[in-house]
Design a protein around this motif. Structure first.
Motif, mmCIF file in Angstrom:
data_model
loop_
_atom_site.group_PDB
_atom_site.id
_atom_site.type_symbol
_atom_site.label_atom_id
_atom_site.label_comp_id
_atom_site.label_asym_id
_atom_site.label_seq_id
_atom_site.Cartn_x
_atom_site.Cartn_y
_atom_site.Cartn_z
ATOM 1 N N GLU A 100 49.977 42.435 44.746
ATOM 2 C CA GLU A 100 48.773 41.896 44.115
ATOM 3 C C GLU A 100 48.474 42.622 42.806
ATOM 4 O O GLU A 100 48.115 41.995 41.800
ATOM 5 N N ARG A 101 48.659 43.932 42.824
ATOM 6 C CA ARG A 101 48.384 44.748 41.639
ATOM 7 C C ARG A 101 49.331 44.376 40.500
ATOM 8 O O ARG A 101 48.918 44.237 39.342
ATOM 9 N N SER A 159 48.313 41.050 38.961
ATOM 10 C CA SER A 159 47.143 41.107 38.081
ATOM 11 C C SER A 159 47.494 41.741 36.746
ATOM 12 O O SER A 159 46.970 41.374 35.708
ATOM 13 N N LYS A 198 49.303 39.066 34.643
ATOM 14 C CA LYS A 198 48.358 38.075 34.142
ATOM 15 C C LYS A 198 47.526 38.603 32.977
ATOM 16 O O LYS A 198 47.199 37.878 32.036
ATOM 17 N N SER A 199 47.184 39.911 33.039
ATOM 18 C CA SER A 199 46.369 40.471 31.972
ATOM 19 C C SER A 199 47.196 40.706 30.718
ATOM 20 O O SER A 199 46.662 40.764 29.640
#
Length: 285
Positions: free
Chosen positions: A277-278, A281, A284-285
């Motif tokens: 998950e990390r 993210s 995506k950033s």
């Protein structure tokens, strides 16, 4: 062989939680830190365990006692797995001794001198936990049987050791001549770093008492007695095999939780899920 756990301190680095909860009871996931050391002792064949505590830490005594009411509930409900989790260690004799004045680790150990008697003992400080086989106490006991000497546990640190107590090792590669505290970079006598686990022969307590008689006030540590033994060539070191978990500060405590969780399959799934998950993210950033 007796086991001693020094657990009388305030744990101020973990405030505010240690205002009411002993640092030794802070869990590594669901296992109190102190239980790791007791388990290590038991697996090493130590049946007499002395815990040095203080007035605010009666919960340590309660934890290693039976919980009759909860046992009855689990028995009635047939929850044998939970019943097994709360059982105190079998074939172990616990003794609890309070250090009534916070005058350092040497003073704390003097409180149990008569209980130790003429036995050798393994002394543990709860900031240093060990996972892996063989248990760390058993490793120290093996070195003691080979040499008859007191034994210091160490870890090899290849990088900067200027924040640690570093072992000055004799030419034979076994005996410890001195501990150099926080040596300047480039002056370190070795890269063997002392950690909070020792095996002491009975004469250690003789020197501990001798040093206390000469002590002029303030906190008293075990260094006087250890130096006497090192000067007589009666101290060797044992490099830790396995994994050390350093829980002395919040950062190390968090690291210990993660490392321990990585050894438990069900918990490792949580870590893997979080890391996936990390990473997502971050992408995506």
């Amino acid at each position: 062989m007796k086991g001693i756990i020094v657990a009388a301190g305030y744990g101020t680095r973990f405030l505010p939680v240690t205002k009411t909860i002993p640092k030794e009871m802070l869990p590594v996931v669901n296992v109190p830190s102190i239980a790791f050391i007791v388990d290590e002792f038991v697996k090493s064949g130590i049946e007499d365990i002395i815990i040095i505590s203080s007035r605010r830490k009666k919960v340590l005594e309660d934890y290693f006692d039976r919980e009759i009411e909860l046992e009855s509930v689990f028995e009635k409900e047939g929850k044998l797995d939970r019943l097994e989790r709360i059982k105190p260690p079998v074939n172990v004799r616990f003794a609890f001794v309070r250090q009534q004045r916070m005058l350092g680790t040497g003073h704390a150990l003097l409180q149990v001198k008569e209980l130790v008697g003429n036995d050798a003992c393994v002394v543990a400080y709860p900031d240093d936990l060990h996972i892996g086989e063989p248990p760390l106490a058993a490793q120290l006991m093996a070195s003691w049987r080979e040499t008859g000497c007191s034994v210091m546990a160490s870890v090899y640190e290849p990088g900067d050791v200027s924040r640690y107590g570093v072992l000055d090792i004799a030419a034979d590669g076994k005996h410890v001549r001195a501990i150099v505290e926080k040596p300047s970079r480039g002056t370190e006598p070795s890269h063997e770093v002392s950690i909070g686990r020792y095996l002491y022969t009975p004469e250690f307590f003789h020197y501990l008492a001798e040093g206390w008689e000469r002590h002029e006030g303030g906190e008293y540590y075990h260094i006087y007695a250890l130096n006497k033994l090192m000067n007589e060539g009666k101290v060797v070191y044992r490099r830790l095999s396995g994994q050390r978990l350093d829980t002395g500060e919040p950062e190390g405590y968090l690291d210990a939780i993660l490392r321990y969780a990585d050894t438990v399959p069900s918990l490792r799934k949580v870590l893997d899920s979080y890391m996936t998950e990390r990473k997502g993210s971050i992408v995506k950033s």
